[in-house]
Motif scaffolding. Structure first.
Motif, mmCIF file in Angstrom:
data_model
loop_
_atom_site.group_PDB
_atom_site.id
_atom_site.type_symbol
_atom_site.label_atom_id
_atom_site.label_comp_id
_atom_site.label_asym_id
_atom_site.label_seq_id
_atom_site.Cartn_x
_atom_site.Cartn_y
_atom_site.Cartn_z
ATOM 1 N N LEU A 148 -4.216 4.869 2.211
ATOM 2 C CA LEU A 148 -3.257 3.882 2.699
ATOM 3 C C LEU A 148 -2.476 4.504 3.858
ATOM 4 O O LEU A 148 -1.851 5.555 3.696
ATOM 5 C CB LEU A 148 -2.296 3.435 1.605
ATOM 6 C CG LEU A 148 -2.867 2.561 0.481
ATOM 7 C CD1 LEU A 148 -1.798 2.275 -0.566
ATOM 8 C CD2 LEU A 148 -3.424 1.257 1.029
ATOM 9 N N GLU A 149 -2.531 3.851 5.003
ATOM 10 C CA GLU A 149 -1.792 4.300 6.169
ATOM 11 C C GLU A 149 -0.571 3.413 6.371
ATOM 12 O O GLU A 149 -0.674 2.183 6.402
ATOM 13 C CB GLU A 149 -2.659 4.239 7.426
ATOM 14 C CG GLU A 149 -1.918 4.619 8.704
ATOM 15 C CD GLU A 149 -2.696 4.321 9.972
ATOM 16 O OE1 GLU A 149 -2.089 4.297 11.058
ATOM 17 O OE2 GLU A 149 -3.931 4.090 9.873
ATOM 18 N N MET A 150 0.600 4.022 6.500
ATOM 19 C CA MET A 150 1.808 3.279 6.808
ATOM 20 C C MET A 150 1.863 2.982 8.304
ATOM 21 O O MET A 150 1.672 3.893 9.127
ATOM 22 C CB MET A 150 3.054 4.082 6.411
ATOM 23 C CG MET A 150 3.332 4.114 4.938
ATOM 24 S SD MET A 150 4.861 5.032 4.577
ATOM 25 C CE MET A 150 4.294 6.722 4.834
ATOM 26 N N LEU A 151 2.101 1.736 8.650
ATOM 27 C CA LEU A 151 2.237 1.385 10.055
ATOM 28 C C LEU A 151 3.505 2.015 10.631
ATOM 29 O O LEU A 151 4.499 2.224 9.918
ATOM 30 C CB LEU A 151 2.279 -0.132 10.228
ATOM 31 C CG LEU A 151 1.010 -0.887 9.778
ATOM 32 C CD1 LEU A 151 1.169 -2.380 10.038
ATOM 33 C CD2 LEU A 151 -0.230 -0.346 10.478
ATOM 34 N N GLU A 152 3.479 2.297 11.916
ATOM 35 C CA GLU A 152 4.569 3.011 12.565
ATOM 36 C C GLU A 152 5.907 2.285 12.470
ATOM 37 O O GLU A 152 6.962 2.906 12.444
ATOM 38 C CB GLU A 152 4.223 3.255 14.047
ATOM 39 C CG GLU A 152 3.093 4.235 14.263
ATOM 40 C CD GLU A 152 3.521 5.681 14.089
ATOM 41 O OE1 GLU A 152 4.724 5.919 13.834
ATOM 42 O OE2 GLU A 152 2.667 6.574 14.216
#
Length: 626
Positions: free
Chosen positions: A535-539
């Protein structure tokens, strides 16, 4: 003096405190290096520059470091109880003594001759044993006892949370042999360096000592040994042995540790104020407790009811995790000496209040003039949440009622934006994982994907603060777990992920918390060591991107206004445009006991209804009127 300032606005429990954490480097001539420490300063430290403060030194367990305890739990407690915490660093496995075989491990010297005077020189402290305490958990419990008992001139109070107080039986674990040499070659050394040996030297009044351990803990025998030695020597102390229905809250766990810290803080505060700890005679190891919840038919603030108990039973007061009254219910814990003492018949009189139900009890009779019952639960059943499982997906929705909040949420309005957005995030995540093919355990390495919210009701003394939602990949009954804690801001956006590796998770070389910021990617590993998903957190905090190793298709949950709805989108490759699939919003009627999840696509809308008991959250019926 080198300092790194950290304002504690994220992490696990507790209050979003105004306390400040300073990371410092403390010179250690004995080890020829600088050793880090974290100093937790209460909010009023800066507001009152003329005031001095008591200090509680905190020593961590094996594998930890100075930041292990420097979380929002301690910032909240620093503000609430009015003292400084100093979180020391003892290397991963120092056991907090000076190693007789390794001169690079001199952590007893460091703490007592370097760290304590350095803190007194750089902060406004009361530089006296009567205003100084030390505590720790596991290896740190051993360390607190070793340091506190041997240096009574420095520490007036000592606290051990499930301490490893007898090293003898663990000679092949946690690098103890690297610090002492092989046990079979140096048996007397192993006995000498075990904390219980120092405990045997104590005389009554030397220190104020509090000790807590759970009945499922592998250090239980060692803790009982220390307790029995002190009892035999007539050394007054507080011993609390806790038994709960769940292993994680009566074993060697972060959950148990979290139960202990507020008790220790109260104990130390009383010592600093009066010279005596919270419980003068100690809590007997063989105490029986039961807990009951009595729900009101009409919500609203009322006086507490009268509870009639036969001797020697009494209500446990002074801890809102055990006894309290709010707009929904009255819950209480009763206690009597002895192990497995049968529960008594209880009579409750509540003038002007109609009772809707009694939970955690049998033989319940509800009449106008009184309610009678016999308790059955060992702790009051305070959890107020609705859960269900769909293949590999496990859902849990906590319900929030204004006036029923406890812990850090007490006395303030509920954070409704974070509550609503958290509900929406999890509804969308449920759909995203299912659409991405992770809805069955054959795709998740046999693990469960748990999507949980946060709790404001303080059930059984667990605190979820600041507001966040959980994404977990878990197996083996929570003993092994990857836990994402996605902390939300007041607009419902994701602020940070306090990622927890709990137990043995292949692919990670340590346990504990890893703070991950926007833009970072978290890998969730299964029991085989395979990464099941990332899971990548958006900037900008507006969403999460889901990726499965070996697949090019990607999924995303995002929301321009996540308080209103969260959208699931997909793209066929990392370079393709996103396509919206559906949006999700949640409505929760806590009076009627109805949770609704609405899915909206470009062409249609449908709503799932989950009917639950409004007193407990227990699911009654789901997908009604879909």
């Amino acid at each position: 003096m080198k300092k790194i300032f950290r304002c504690m606005i994220a992490g696990l429990p507790l209050l979003l405190s105004a306390a400040v954490v300073e990371d410092v480097q403390v010179p250690s001539p004995s080890m020829n290096k600088d050793v880090p420490a974290s100093v937790v300063l209460p909010e009023k430290y800066a507001q009152d520059p003329g005031a001095a403060w008591p200090v509680v030194f905190v020593v961590h367990g094996a594998g930890g470091n100075h930041r292990t305890y420097a979380t929002n739990e301690l910032t909240y407690l620093a503000d609430q109880y009015g003292f400084i915490f100093v979180c020391a660093d003892g290397g991963k496995t120092s056991w907090w003594f000076d190693s007789p075989i390794d001169p690079t491990y001199k952590y007893e010297t460091h703490v007592t001759k370097e760290l304590v005077p350095w803190i007194d020189a750089h902060y406004r402290t009361y530089a006296t044993r009567t205003q100084r305490a030390i505590m720790g958990g596991s290896m740190g419990g051993h360390g607190a006892c070793w340091l506190g008992f041997r240096h009574k001139d420095l520490f007036g109070a000592v606290g051990s949370i499930y301490g490893g107080l007898d090293l003898w039986e663990f000679h092949k674990q946690w690098d103890i042999a690297k610090r002492l040499g092989p046990r079979d070659e140096f048996p007397e050394r192993w006995r000498t360096y075990s904390a219980y040996t120092e405990g045997a030297k104590l005389k009554n009044g030397d220190v104020e000592f509090i000790q807590m351990v759970g009945t499922s803990d592998f250090f239980l025998k060692a803790n009982r040994k220390m307790h029995e030695i002190l009892v035999s020597n007539k050394v007054e102390h507080t011993y609390i042995e806790m038994r709960t229905d769940q292993e994680k809250t009566s074993g060697h766990s972060g959950e148990f540790n979290a139960l202990c810290k507020p008790i220790f803080a109260s104990f130390f505060r009383n010592y600093f104020d009066t010279g005596k700890g919270q419980i003068a005679q100690g809590v007997h190891a063989r105490t029986t407790r039961y807990g009951v919840k009595v729900a009101k038919k009409v919500r609203g603030m009322t006086a507490r009811p009268q509870v009639e108990l036969p001797a020697p039973w009494k209500i446990v007061e002074g801890d809102e995790g055990l006894t309290g009254c709010d707009v929904r219910d009255f819950y209480f814990t009763i206690e009597a000496p002895g192990e497995n003492t049968p529960a008594p018949a209880v009579k409750l009189v509540w003038p002007g209040v109609a009772v809707n139900g009694v939970y955690g009890a049998r033989d319940v009779t509800i009449a106008d003039e009184a309610v009678t019952f016999t308790p059955t639960a060992r702790k009051a059943p305070l959890t107020y949440a609705t859960g269900w499982q769909e293949g590999a997906l496990s859902m849990l929705y906590h319900h929030h009622v204004e006036g029923a909040q406890h812990g850090p949420y007490a006395g303030r309005q509920l954070p409704m934006n974070e509550i609503r957005s958290g509900d929406n995030w999890r509804a969308a995540a449920r759909a995203m994982f299912a659409r991405a093919g992770l809805g069955e355990t054959n795709a998740t390495d046999g693990a469960l994907i748990r999507l949980y919210g946060f709790d404001s009701n303080f059930p059984n003394r667990h605190v979820d603060h600041p507001p966040h939602f959980h994404v977990m990949l878990e197996w083996n009954g929570f003993r092994n777990n990857n836990v994402g804690h996605y902390v939300l801001d007041p607009d419902g956006r994701i602020r940070v992920n306090n990622f927890l590796v709990c137990g043995r998770v292949p692919g990670y070389d340590r346990e504990g918390y890893f703070k991950q910021v926007r833009g970072e990617t978290t890998a969730y590993n299964g029991p085989s060591g395979r990464t099941v998903f990332t899971l990548e957190m958006l900037e900008d905090g507006s969403g999460l991107i889901l990726r499965r190793p070996g697949q090019v298709r990607e999924w995303m949950i995002s929301g321009e206004n996540p308080v209103e709805a969260v959208t699931v989108s997909a793209r066929v490759s990392p370079y393709a445009p996103w396509t919206e699939v559906a949006s999700y919003s949640v409505a929760d009627d806590t009076v009627a006991g109805v949770l609704q999840i609405t899915e909206r696509t470009a062409t249609a809308a449908k709503t799932e209804r989950f009917v639950y008991n409004p007193d407990t959250g227990k699911l009654i019926e789901m997908n009604v009127g879909r």
